[in-house]
Design an enzyme around this catalytic site. Structure first.
Site, PDB file in Angstrom:
ATOM      1  CD  GLU A  97      56.433  -9.378 -22.901  1.00 24.66           C
ATOM      2  OE1 GLU A  97      56.444  -9.220 -21.661  1.00 24.66           O
ATOM      3  OE2 GLU A  97      56.042  -8.496 -23.682  1.00 24.66           O
ATOM      4  CB  SER A 144      55.374  -3.484 -24.212  1.00 28.36           C
ATOM      5  OG  SER A 144      54.195  -3.420 -23.442  1.00 28.36           O
ATOM      6  CG  HIS A 188      56.317  -6.043 -19.667  1.00 32.36           C
ATOM      7  ND1 HIS A 188      55.927  -6.718 -20.802  1.00 32.36           N
ATOM      8  CD2 HIS A 188      55.888  -4.768 -19.817  1.00 32.36           C
ATOM      9  CE1 HIS A 188      55.277  -5.887 -21.607  1.00 32.36           C
ATOM     10  NE2 HIS A 188      55.240  -4.699 -21.042  1.00 32.36           N
TER      11      HIS A 188
END
Length: 307
Positions: free
Chosen positions: A212, A116, A277
């Protein structure tokens, strides 16, 4: 793009440091993650400011200086074999320039894990230290605490990486084919935000690019991808692995957009590869050469993720 230096795998009893380079962590989740790590026969130590919260900006785990100091001190501690991020959120890009990269290079290679917002640090470790890192679950994140697949895949990568040298995701080909390259990537919005910053790679040429994101509307995903395309950052990429798009627009819309923006690259693209995620997120090493088979939904590493 060349393979990067792989740090050594972990052994029972290894000391690992937990840091918070980005957002704040609830104490109960921190403790739950520490219990899991202890159950793996690791010796986790918590950096001094992990539970801090910035007095004005409560999305930050303390001040930029303290977050940077925690990471640097953990990395430069000779007793620490790995540095694990507790969670993402936002904040890593605020503190990355405060790190003494010369001192961290001198401390030698260690295992580094996160995803992330931690994408900024993956890129920094690659560009400034030539170090392979692990895009994997974070020790105080709910997807790690509650999901056995995420835990076991990370554990195998840390202790017995040859057991997961073939990463079989169950993903399907958005664009069929096979490709070889060196893995890199992470969160799309962070990669776009890094463009033009000091100490970052200027291209994904020769790479197997992992992408992502979370909580993004289609037009924002479009903007990030278009920004990377316009900047020439995607020129020469060998293949693309697409992870999760949790809390984004409906996947049919996102899928069509990904094909629209990436299909013209003329390289294999695999979707729903199972990292990022999502429940049961797989650990994907960055900086390791391997082969993507989009039709089979596999990434086969030439060597184990850790030495």
């Amino acid at each position: 793009m060349k393979p990067l230096t792989r740090p050594a795998r972990l052994t029972p009893g290894a000391r690992v440091a937990v840091v918070a380079p980005s957002g704040p962590i609830p104490e109960e989740r921190l403790q739950a993650g520490l219990d899991i790590l202890r159950g793996w026969d690791l010796d986790p130590v918590v950096a001094p400011h992990v539970l801090d919260r910035h007095e004005r900006f409560d999305y930050l785990a303390g001040t930029d200086a303290d977050r940077a100091r925690d990471l640097q001190d953990a990395w430069c501690d000779p007793s620490v074999s790995a540095v694990l991020c507790a969670r993402g959120g936002y904040g890593a890009m605020r503190m990355v320039e405060s790190l003494d990269w010369a001192a961290m290079r001198a401390a030698g290679p260690k295992v580094f894990v996160g995803y992330s917002d931690i994408t900024t640090l993956h890129e920094a470790f690659a560009a400034r230290m030539g170090l392979a890192t692990l895009h994997g679950p974070m020790s105080a994140a709910m997807d790690f605490l509650k999901n056995s697949r995420a835990q076991e895949h990370l554990r195998a990568t840390l202790f017995a990486p040859e057991q997961v040298q073939v990463i079989a995701s169950g993903g399907t080909a958005l664009v069929p084919g096979r490709a070889r390259g060196v893995t890199l990537g992470g969160c799309l919005s962070l990669l776009a935000a890094d463009l033009g910053a000091p100490g970052v790679r200027t291209s994904a040429r020769g790479g197997l690019l992992c992408l992502e994101d979370v909580g993004e509307e289609a037009y924002r995903i479009d903007r990030y991808l278009t920004q990377l395309l316009r900047a020439g950052w995607l020129e020469g990429v060998r293949g693309v692995l697409l992870g999760s798009w949790a809390q984004c627009d409906p996947y049919d819309t996102v899928r069509a957009l990904l094909l629209d923006r990436l299909g013209g690259l003329g390289v294999p693209v695999v979707e729903e590869f199972g990292f990022g995620h999502c429940d049961g997120a797989l650990t994907v090493p960055f900086g390791v050469e391997g082969e993507l088979d989009a039709d089979a939904g596999t990434l086969t590493l030439d060597v184990p993720a850790l030495a």
